[in-house]
Design a protein around this motif. Structure first.
Motif: not given
Length: 204
Positions: A16-28, A186-188
């Motif tokens: 698997h490349l991704f395993d139970r990945v959860t992330v939220a991205l702002d469209e802006r 995910l980081t700013a």
């Protein structure tokens, strides 16, 4: 928000490349997508674009997407290559002018260099109201072209940009989505700030 919940995906016969990945991205956001070759950057962009199925979990993208790949420019003229994303002619001309390629739009596409094709396609992408998925645009750009595209993207928002060019990313992103062996982070901040933080943690 673009929501990825419990994403698990791998190609047949591979881990698997991704395993139970959860992330939220702002469209802006102006998000840089980084990771070593083979970690799944292009795959993630295709999943967000709805071009792949067979995954577990959910992917919710509440706005239309357009995806750039350097190998997918087609059409008889440069304008046709830009217009495939659906923008109006005046909008494409406006964005092409900002990218320095407005005078190339009505030339045969085959007469353009790789870098010129890249800028024409970007003009088409930003001529429509959509979330942009941009895969390795610097591969065909010389130093001058990279600087021009970085300045252009710095004035835009609403994209994910996959690249290995740290300086290029630093010039135009405000968030980092890093695909690593252990998952997705995910980081700013910029690419450099993320990598500096990683180095500091590894030293401690």
């Amino acid at each position: 928000m673009i929501q990825i919940n419990g994403l698990t995906f791998g190609y047949a016969g591979q881990e698997h490349l991704f395993d139970r990945v959860t992330v939220a991205l702002d469209e802006r956001w102006k998000t840089g997508l980084i990771g070593r070759n083979g970690r799944g950057k292009t795959t993630l962009l295709k999943l967000l674009d709805g071009a792949l199925d067979g995954y577990k979990g959910s992917i919710a993208v509440p706005i239309p997407t357009v995806r750039f790949s350097v190998d997918e420019a087609n059409g008889k003229t440069a304008f046709e290559a830009a217009a495939r994303y659906g923008g109006e002619e005046w909008e494409i001309v406006r964005e092409a002018d900002l990218l320095g390629v407005a005078d190339l739009l009505y030339r045969p596409l085959k007469s353009l260099s790789g870098g010129q094709k890249t800028r024409v396609q970007l003009a088409g992408m930003f001529a429509v109201d959509a979330f942009r998925l941009i895969d390795e645009p610097t591969d065909s750009l010389d130093l001058r072209g990279r600087a021009a595209v970085a300045r252009y993207l710095a004035g835009k928002r609403g994209f994910i940009l996959a690249s290995h060019d740290r300086a290029f990313l630093d010039a135009c992103i405000d968030h980092v989505l890093a695909v690593t062996r252990s998952g997705v982070t995910l980081t700013a901040g910029t690419c450099s700030s993320y990598l500096n933080d990683v180095d500091a943690r590894e030293r401690n």
